[in-house]
Design a protein around this motif. Sequence first.
Motif, PDB file in Angstrom:
ATOM      1  N   ILE A 144      -6.637   1.344  -5.463  1.00  0.00           N
ATOM      2  CA  ILE A 144      -7.164   1.957  -4.233  1.00  0.00           C
ATOM      3  C   ILE A 144      -8.421   1.220  -3.758  1.00  0.00           C
ATOM      4  N   TYR A 145      -9.303   0.880  -4.680  1.00  0.00           N
ATOM      5  CA  TYR A 145     -10.580   0.243  -4.318  1.00  0.00           C
ATOM      6  C   TYR A 145     -10.359  -1.097  -3.627  1.00  0.00           C
ATOM      7  N   VAL A 180      -6.271  -0.399  -0.689  1.00  0.00           N
ATOM      8  CA  VAL A 180      -5.956   0.660   0.285  1.00  0.00           C
ATOM      9  C   VAL A 180      -7.005   0.686   1.388  1.00  0.00           C
ATOM     10  N   VAL A 184       0.832  -1.205   0.000  1.00  0.00           N
ATOM     11  CA  VAL A 184       0.000   0.000   0.000  1.00  0.00           C
ATOM     12  C   VAL A 184       0.869   1.258   0.000  1.00  0.00           C
ATOM     13  N   GLU A 223      -9.032   2.014   4.886  1.00  0.00           N
ATOM     14  CA  GLU A 223      -9.380   3.307   5.469  1.00  0.00           C
ATOM     15  C   GLU A 223      -8.688   3.431   6.815  1.00  0.00           C
ATOM     16  N   TYR A 245      -6.458  -5.161   4.572  1.00  0.00           N
ATOM     17  CA  TYR A 245      -7.071  -4.720   3.319  1.00  0.00           C
ATOM     18  C   TYR A 245      -8.562  -4.428   3.507  1.00  0.00           C
ATOM     19  N   PRO A 246      -9.173  -3.607   2.630  1.00  0.00           N
ATOM     20  CA  PRO A 246     -10.569  -3.186   2.810  1.00  0.00           C
ATOM     21  C   PRO A 246     -11.561  -4.342   2.954  1.00  0.00           C
ATOM     22  N   ILE A 248      -1.058   8.561   4.253  1.00  0.00           N
ATOM     23  CA  ILE A 248      -1.179   7.104   4.278  1.00  0.00           C
ATOM     24  C   ILE A 248       0.169   6.458   4.587  1.00  0.00           C
ATOM     25  N   CYS A 260      -3.353  12.723   0.267  1.00  0.00           N
ATOM     26  CA  CYS A 260      -3.386  11.423   0.936  1.00  0.00           C
ATOM     27  C   CYS A 260      -2.067  10.669   0.984  1.00  0.00           C
ATOM     28  N   ARG A 270      -9.601   8.750   3.811  1.00  0.00           N
ATOM     29  CA  ARG A 270      -8.560   8.801   2.787  1.00  0.00           C
ATOM     30  C   ARG A 270      -9.003   8.088   1.514  1.00  0.00           C
ATOM     31  N   ARG A 271      -9.524   6.866   1.670  1.00  0.00           N
ATOM     32  CA  ARG A 271      -9.862   6.022   0.521  1.00  0.00           C
ATOM     33  C   ARG A 271     -10.998   6.624  -0.295  1.00  0.00           C
ATOM     34  N   ARG A 272     -12.048   7.049   0.370  1.00  0.00           N
ATOM     35  CA  ARG A 272     -13.200   7.625  -0.337  1.00  0.00           C
ATOM     36  C   ARG A 272     -12.826   8.926  -1.023  1.00  0.00           C
TER      37      ARG A 272
END
Length: 465
Positions: free
Chosen positions: A434-435, A438, A256, A440, A459-460, A375, A371, A317-319
Motif C-alpha cells: 500500500i505504501y 496504492v 493495484v 490516493e 503510483y504515489p 479502490i 477501501c 483511502r491510502r492513509r
Amino acid sequence: MSSTTQVSGQTRGLSGVPLVVMISVIAALGGLLFGYDTGIIGVALLGLSQQFVLDDTTRQFVTASIIAGALVGCVGTGPISDRLGRRRTAMLVGLVFAVGSVLSAMSPTVMILVLSRFVLGLAAGSATQIIPVYIAEVTPPAHRGKLVVMFQFMVVFGITCAYFTGFVLGNEWRWMFALGVVPAVILMLGMLVLPESPRWLLSKGREDEAMSVLQRVRSSPDKAQAELDEIKTVSNQPQGTWKDLGQPWLRPAIIVGAGIAMFSQITGNNAIIYYAPTILTNAGFGDNAAVLAAGGGGILITITTLIGSLVIDKVGRRRYLLSMIPGSIIALLIMGWLFQGDAPVDPSQQWLVVTCLVIYMALNCGSFGVCIWLIISEVYPLFVRGKGASIGAFSHWGFDLMVTLTTLSMIGAIGLTYSLWLYALTSLAAMVFIYFLVPETSGRSLEDIEQALRERRFYPFQQRR
C-alpha cells in the motif's frame, strides 16, 4: 420512451443528494446479501454438523462452494454489465440471490447444498463487481467514497445479521438460508425505480439520457454539464476488450486492483469470519457463546465500517489503510501467543482471545473492507471499467477460495498459533504494498485518475514525465 426515461419518471420527486443516497442504499442491498450469505455458513456449520457427517475437508468444501461460484460470477458480470447496463445487471444479481437462497434452504444432501451455494456465489461475485461500479459512476467525487463504502457497510451488516440470526434460530439452518430471499426481492424491486449510470449511457452514445440523469443527481445544471463534458473526453473510445487490459499503461491499475483484493484475503479476514465460531469453540467456548462472541465482532466491524464511511473522503483511502492495519497485526500476534499449545485456552484468558479477535476483525475488515471495493471501482478507465473491476473481484474471490479451502487444514498442520502469525506477516507485507503502490484517489474525478494512468503518474511517488 427509453427504460431510463421511464425509470426517471418513477423517481421524479427526488433529485440531488437525496436521490444519490437512495441509489446507494438500494444498490448496496447487494452487499447485504453478499455479507449474509457468506457469513451465515459459519453459524450454519454448527447445525449442519448435527444433521450431516462433516469432517474438516467437507466443511471447507461447503464453505468454499459460494466462493467458487463467485469466481465465475465476477468474471462473467463485467461483459454483461457493459452490454446490458449496470442497473439491469444488478436486477439479475438479485434474482440469482433469491434462487440460490431457496435452493440452499431446500437442499436434501450435502452435495445439493454445495451446488446451491455455488449458485449463491454467482450472485455474490457479480454483486462485488457491479454494485460498487454502479454507485461510483453515479455519485459525485466529493461523496463517492462514503457512498461506495455503503456497499461494504451493508456487507458487514449482513455478516452481523447472519451471526445473530443463527443465534436466534439455533440449529434451524434451512431457515437461515431461506431468509436471504427477502433482501434479494427488495434489491430487484428497488433497482426498477433507479436510473442507469450516466457514464454507461454516454459510452453507448445516449448523450441526452446521460445528461438527464446527471441533472438529477448533481446539485446544479452547470455541474451536470461540466461533468458530462469531462466524461466525453474519455468516452469516445469503443468498449474495451479483455485484450485491451494487457496494454502497458493499464498495468498499474491491474496491479493495484488485483493486489489490494489479494491482500484483503491472505491477511485472513474472511477466514476468521467464516471460522470464528469454530475457532472459539476450540478455545473452550460453548456453541452459543462462540456465536455471540463472533456476533460481537460483527457489530464492531459494522461500527468501524460506518465510521470509515464518514471519514474516508477526508482521510483518504491510502492513509486510512496504513493507520488501521498495524493494530490488526498486534491483535493477531497476541491471539497467536494465547493459543500456544494443544490444550484449550486457559479460562482466565478466554475473553482476552475474544477481545483480540474482535479488534482484529474490526481493524482488518474495517480497513480493507472500507477501501477494497472503493479502490477497485475507481482505478480502471471507463472503457474497460467493467472488465477491470471483474479482475479485481476475481482476485478477491480467488484468494478467498484458496484461504477458505486451506484454513482448517493449515491450522491442523502447523497449529493455530503459527497460522495467526502467518496472517500477521502477510498484513505487514500488505502495508509495504500500500505504501509504495496504492495511489490516493480521494477527491479526484474518475477521469482525472484515468488521465494519471495515461501520463504514467499513477503510483504515489511517480513523477510526471
